[in-house]
Motif scaffolding. Structure first.
Motif, PDB file in Angstrom:
ATOM      1  N   ASP A 173      34.398  -9.713  66.225  1.00  9.31           N
ATOM      2  CA  ASP A 173      33.672 -10.173  67.558  1.00  9.31           C
ATOM      3  C   ASP A 173      34.585  -9.659  68.689  1.00  9.31           C
ATOM      4  OD1 ASP A 173      31.764 -11.422  65.723  1.00  9.31           O
ATOM      5  OD2 ASP A 173      32.573 -13.287  66.293  1.00  9.31           O
ATOM      6  N   ILE A 195      25.868  -2.792  64.381  1.00  9.42           N
ATOM      7  CA  ILE A 195      25.869  -3.820  65.414  1.00  9.42           C
ATOM      8  C   ILE A 195      24.862  -5.253  65.569  1.00  9.42           C
ATOM      9  CG2 ILE A 195      25.672  -4.068  68.049  1.00  9.42           C
ATOM     10  CD1 ILE A 195      25.875  -0.886  68.105  1.00  9.42           C
ATOM     11  N   SER A 197      25.180  -7.929  67.255  1.00  9.15           N
ATOM     12  CA  SER A 197      24.597  -8.337  68.567  1.00  9.15           C
ATOM     13  C   SER A 197      25.570  -7.497  69.509  1.00  9.15           C
ATOM     14  CB  SER A 197      24.556  -9.402  68.668  1.00  9.15           C
ATOM     15  OG  SER A 197      25.816 -10.132  68.644  1.00  9.15           O
ATOM     16  N   GLY A 198      24.798  -7.207  70.624  1.00  8.57           N
ATOM     17  CA  GLY A 198      25.493  -6.656  71.828  1.00  8.57           C
ATOM     18  C   GLY A 198      25.595  -5.345  71.760  1.00  8.57           C
ATOM     19  N   GLU A 199      26.330  -4.615  72.783  1.00 11.04           N
ATOM     20  CA  GLU A 199      26.324  -3.147  72.651  1.00 11.04           C
ATOM     21  C   GLU A 199      27.673  -2.531  72.766  1.00 11.04           C
ATOM     22  OE1 GLU A 199      24.217  -0.149  75.882  1.00 11.04           O
ATOM     23  OE2 GLU A 199      23.997  -2.437  76.290  1.00 11.04           O
ATOM     24  N   ILE A 200      27.745  -1.219  72.194  1.00  6.60           N
ATOM     25  CA  ILE A 200      29.122  -0.769  72.289  1.00  6.60           C
ATOM     26  C   ILE A 200      28.709   1.002  72.714  1.00  6.60           C
ATOM     27  CG2 ILE A 200      29.812  -1.968  70.318  1.00  6.60           C
ATOM     28  CD1 ILE A 200      29.327   0.746  68.296  1.00  6.60           C
ATOM     29  N   LYS A 208      23.033  -0.398  70.544  1.00  6.06           N
ATOM     30  CA  LYS A 208      22.799  -1.557  70.951  1.00  6.06           C
ATOM     31  C   LYS A 208      22.546  -2.418  69.844  1.00  6.06           C
ATOM     32  CE  LYS A 208      17.712  -0.226  71.740  1.00  6.06           C
ATOM     33  NZ  LYS A 208      17.492  -0.271  70.301  1.00  6.06           N
ATOM     34  N   MET A 209      22.030  -3.646  69.708  1.00  8.77           N
ATOM     35  CA  MET A 209      21.849  -4.413  68.898  1.00  8.77           C
ATOM     36  C   MET A 209      21.056  -3.910  67.723  1.00  8.77           C
ATOM     37  SD  MET A 209      20.219  -8.250  69.158  1.00  8.77           S
ATOM     38  CE  MET A 209      19.565  -9.224  67.641  1.00  8.77           C
ATOM     39  N   SER A 225      33.502  -1.894  73.360  1.00 11.81           N
ATOM     40  CA  SER A 225      32.451  -2.717  73.419  1.00 11.81           C
ATOM     41  C   SER A 225      32.024  -2.751  75.042  1.00 11.81           C
ATOM     42  CB  SER A 225      32.595  -4.415  73.165  1.00 11.81           C
ATOM     43  OG  SER A 225      33.684  -4.506  74.183  1.00 11.81           O
ATOM     44  N   THR A 227      29.223  -5.041  76.282  1.00 16.84           N
ATOM     45  CA  THR A 227      29.171  -6.603  76.400  1.00 16.84           C
ATOM     46  C   THR A 227      29.810  -7.343  75.280  1.00 16.84           C
ATOM     47  OG1 THR A 227      27.108  -6.672  75.024  1.00 16.84           O
ATOM     48  CG2 THR A 227      26.710  -6.071  77.197  1.00 16.84           C
ATOM     49  N   THR A 229      30.299  -8.478  71.640  1.00 17.33           N
ATOM     50  CA  THR A 229      29.540  -7.762  70.681  1.00 17.33           C
ATOM     51  C   THR A 229      30.047  -8.346  69.228  1.00 17.33           C
ATOM     52  OG1 THR A 229      29.276  -5.838  72.091  1.00 17.33           O
ATOM     53  CG2 THR A 229      29.537  -5.695  69.576  1.00 17.33           C
ATOM     54  N   LEU A 231      30.128  -7.239  65.118  1.00 19.86           N
ATOM     55  CA  LEU A 231      30.109  -5.788  64.449  1.00 19.86           C
ATOM     56  C   LEU A 231      30.241  -6.305  63.106  1.00 19.86           C
ATOM     57  CD1 LEU A 231      32.310  -3.433  66.805  1.00 19.86           C
ATOM     58  CD2 LEU A 231      29.692  -3.671  66.608  1.00 19.86           C
TER      59      LEU A 231
END
Length: 241
Positions: A173, A195, A197-200, A208-209, A225, A227, A229, A231
């Motif tokens: 996380d 992913i 959740s979130g975005e890298i 994204k997610m 990252s 946001t 995130t 993984l």
């Protein structure tokens, strides 16, 4: 480095009413010749199961099966153990089907949908004795650092669950704007990164997610990252079928 990007919307979709499934690789009635497997990773299904519903008793053999509940209550029963066993978010379940196993998986809630990842790994040994295990992995132990979930029986890590393949499944996380470097076992291995959740950002590509990327033929790589995130890394030997 070799990479393949799988956008979330490119996955196979199956809506059975009680089950909404997204398939990263060819599965059941959904077939894509370009998405048969990633090395020893054969299946990554992103399932949402309605309350009180699930998969009735069915067989498997010669497959290493990993289930990661994300939300809700999973209940499992097989012909090795007759009692229903609850698997909660934060826990991971592994099952070596080996010579053959019969099992059922249902949503243990009468109100809440169950969300989970179902992962199949091609084993390095066939016809092993069937085996089942599960374990809780605390979220605080993966904040900003890699938390290993599953490895091979040959691996000396005593905290991880074990299967019959030279793999490493792990989670991390990350906070927003945090950089992370992943080190592979070697160039014979690859990593399938999902992913949760979130975005890298990876190699100037924004993901994204539920987007995923397969990375191989490299010893390490870095991502950042954008946001907060979550993984999931699935590192496997890059075997050919």
């Amino acid at each position: 480095m070799k990479k393949v990007i799988h956008k979330a919307e490119s996955r196979g979709v199956a809506n059975h009413g009680w089950l909404q499934a997204n398939h990263s690789f060819s599965f059941a009635n959904w077939y894509s010749p370009e998405k048969l497997h990633f090395g020893a990773l054969r299946v990554l299904n992103d399932d949402i199961i309605a309350p009180k519903m699930g998969f009735g008793t069915h067989p498997h053999d010669n497959m290493e099966i990993i289930t990661i509940p994300l939300k809700g209550i999973l209940k499992h029963r097989d012909n090795m153990y007759n009692d229903w066993q609850a698997v909660m978010p934060g826990e991971v379940q592994v099952m070596s089907a080996g010579t053959g196993v019969q099992h059922s998986e249902i949503n243990g809630s009468v109100e809440e949908h169950l969300s989970l990842f179902q992962i199949w790994i091609i084993p390095e040994k066939r016809n092993v004795q069937p085996r089942y295990s599960q374990k809780m992995f605390k979220a605080e132990n993966r904040r900003g650092k890699l938390q290993t979930l599953v490895t091979s029986f040959k691996n000396e890590d005593k905290e991880s669950l074990k299967i019959h393949q030279d793999v490493k499944l792990s989670r991390i996380d990350l906070a927003a704007d945090e950089e992370f470097t992943y080190d592979l076992k070697g160039e014979t291995h690859g990593v399938y990164l999902m992913i949760i959740s979130g975005e890298i950002n990876f190699e100037n590509e924004d993901l994204k997610m539920r987007d995923a990327i397969g990375i191989s033929e490299i010893n390490s790589f870095q991502l950042k990252s954008k946001t907060d995130t979550e993984l999931l890394f699935i590192e496997v030997p890059m075997i050919k079928l």
